[in-house]
Write a protein that holds these residues in place. Structure first.
Motif, PDB file in Angstrom:
ATOM      1  N   TYR A   7       1.195  -1.051   0.010  1.00 34.66           N
ATOM      2  CA  TYR A   7      -0.030  -0.339  -0.088  1.00 34.66           C
ATOM      3  C   TYR A   7       1.322   1.064  -0.036  1.00 34.66           C
ATOM      4  CZ  TYR A   7      -3.201   3.439   2.601  1.00 34.66           C
ATOM      5  OH  TYR A   7      -4.337   4.488   2.068  1.00 34.66           O
ATOM      6  N   GLY A  46     -11.838  -3.064   2.133  1.00 33.35           N
ATOM      7  CA  GLY A  46     -10.549  -2.090   2.004  1.00 33.35           C
ATOM      8  C   GLY A  46     -11.000  -0.985   2.514  1.00 33.35           C
ATOM      9  N   ASP A  70      -9.612  -5.450   5.133  1.00 31.77           N
ATOM     10  CA  ASP A  70      -8.609  -4.566   4.512  1.00 31.77           C
ATOM     11  C   ASP A  70      -7.047  -5.922   4.481  1.00 31.77           C
ATOM     12  OD1 ASP A  70      -7.597  -1.390   4.684  1.00 31.77           O
ATOM     13  OD2 ASP A  70      -6.055  -2.552   3.993  1.00 31.77           O
ATOM     14  N   ASP A  95      -7.122  -9.504   1.360  1.00 31.71           N
ATOM     15  CA  ASP A  95      -6.342  -9.140  -0.387  1.00 31.71           C
ATOM     16  C   ASP A  95      -7.373  -9.559  -1.296  1.00 31.71           C
ATOM     17  OD1 ASP A  95      -5.675  -8.326  -2.905  1.00 31.71           O
ATOM     18  OD2 ASP A  95      -3.076  -9.360  -1.640  1.00 31.71           O
ATOM     19  N   LEU A  96      -7.776  -7.978  -1.728  1.00 28.71           N
ATOM     20  CA  LEU A  96      -9.129  -8.105  -2.739  1.00 28.71           C
ATOM     21  C   LEU A  96      -8.452  -8.877  -3.992  1.00 28.71           C
ATOM     22  CD1 LEU A  96     -10.553  -4.082  -2.305  1.00 28.71           C
ATOM     23  CD2 LEU A  96     -11.403  -6.577  -1.114  1.00 28.71           C
ATOM     24  N   ARG A 112     -13.690   2.037  -1.846  1.00 31.74           N
ATOM     25  CA  ARG A 112     -13.941   4.029  -1.121  1.00 31.74           C
ATOM     26  C   ARG A 112     -12.379   4.080  -1.546  1.00 31.74           C
ATOM     27  NH1 ARG A 112     -15.240   9.033   1.724  1.00 31.74           N
ATOM     28  NH2 ARG A 112     -14.069   8.289   3.690  1.00 31.74           N
ATOM     29  N   ASN A 118      -4.775  -0.051  -6.952  1.00 31.96           N
ATOM     30  CA  ASN A 118      -4.801  -1.274  -7.611  1.00 31.96           C
ATOM     31  C   ASN A 118      -5.328  -0.945  -9.293  1.00 31.96           C
ATOM     32  OD1 ASN A 118      -4.973  -3.266  -4.736  1.00 31.96           O
ATOM     33  ND2 ASN A 118      -6.107  -1.532  -4.815  1.00 31.96           N
TER      34      ASN A 118
END
Ligand SMILES: C[S@@+](CC[C@H](N)C(=O)[O-])C[C@H]1O[C@@H](n2cnc3c(N)ncnc32)[C@H](O)[C@@H]1O
Length: 274
Positions: A7, A46, A70, A95-96, A112, A118
């Protein structure tokens, strides 16, 4: 692209920055636009330090729940300690970019200020999130456009440096200065329907400015200087002089600065039952 995973804004004061800069009224207005209401099960993808998750939890009462995820252990630890004690908000480290199937299904998924970190994976993240929607559920994407670049009247040297800085953050750190304008295409490509767009002023500074806003921008400038110090080699006085001049610019009541936030939502078709 050089691999500098992680990040971009990570540092020990990030939880505090997120807490201070979050405007609860703005979050509520945006969440209302997204259709968040009592009884819903919502995913805050997130979620950062958890302040937005707590606001969303408030809005889904009575009867609703919110899950915040997140990938930062630090963010989630802070979120659990400060916002996770009510039994209606859960926080998980996720982790998305990975499988999220175990989280279950949601009436609304809200993401948001996350896709902008990313750039390369954004279309896949959006498709993955769309799979977690209940039929009839909405995916809501909120992000900034032309990030950090709308200022008047910046000294030309500072303006040039800011543009070069954002270009390098995009190229080397997977950032997306133009995330906002891409949201519609992501939702369109995820085969969602009833797509709606709107835009808000995320920053609108003229005249005086609040210290919390200067703190937020100062943190951004510090992050840039620490990651891309070489960019400031040609700047008279280096990164220190840049930070001081930018600070003076922010406090100047003649200055005009704005950032546009784009909002995009789309509905999962009822017919696409698993
Ligand atoms: C600027 S903060 C936004 C926090 C919150 N959503 C808000 O609206 O204030 C971005 C957050 O996204 C998280 N993040 C970025 N990429 C992520 C990813 N691939 N998976 C999970 N979290 C991610 C970061 O750790 C950080 O906490």
């Amino acid at each position: 692209m050089e691999d500098k995973a992680g990040y971009l804004m990570d540092n020990e004061e990030e939880n505090i920055r997120l807490d201070i800069k979050t405007d609860p009224e703005a979050v509520r207005t945006q969440a209302q636009w997204c259709g968040i209401r009592p009884g819903m099960r919502v995913l805050d993808a997130g979620c950062g330090a958890g302040i937005t998750t707590a606001i969303l939890t408030d809005m889904v009462q009575p009867g609703g729940t919110v899950v915040g995820v997140d990938y930062s252990k630090d963010r989630i630890k802070y979120a659990v300690e400060n916002y996770g004690r009510d039994g209606k908000t859960q926080f998980h480290i996720r982790d998305l970019r990975r499988d999220l199937g175990d989280l279950g299904q949601f009436d609304i998924i809200w993401i948001r200020f996350v896709l902008e970190y990313n750039r390369v994976e954004s279309p896949d993240i959006v498709k993955k999130l769309a799979e977690l929607l209940k039929p009839g559920g909405y995916l809501c994407l909120l992000d900034l456009d032309y990030n950090c670049l709308n200022h008047y009247e910046l000294p030309p040297q500072m303006d040039r440096l800011l543009h070069r800085l954002m270009e390098r953050l995009d190229r080397e750190y997977n950032f997306d200065t133009y995330a906002g304008r891409k949201l519609y295409s992501y939702v369109y490509d995820a085969d969602l329907e009833d797509i709606r767009m709107d835009l808000f002023a995320h920053h609108l500074f003229y005249g005086s400015i609040e210290d919390k806003d200067v703190f937020n921008w100062t943190k951004k400038a510090e992050m840039a200087a620490s990651r891309l110090g070489d960019l400031f080699d040609d700047y008279p006085g280096g990164s220190k002089a840049f930070s001081e001049e930018f600070n003076r610019f922010l406090y100047d009541p003649r200055r005009f600065t704005y950032t546009t936030m784009m909002l995009c939502k789309g509905r999962k078709p009822f017919s696409r039952l698993k």
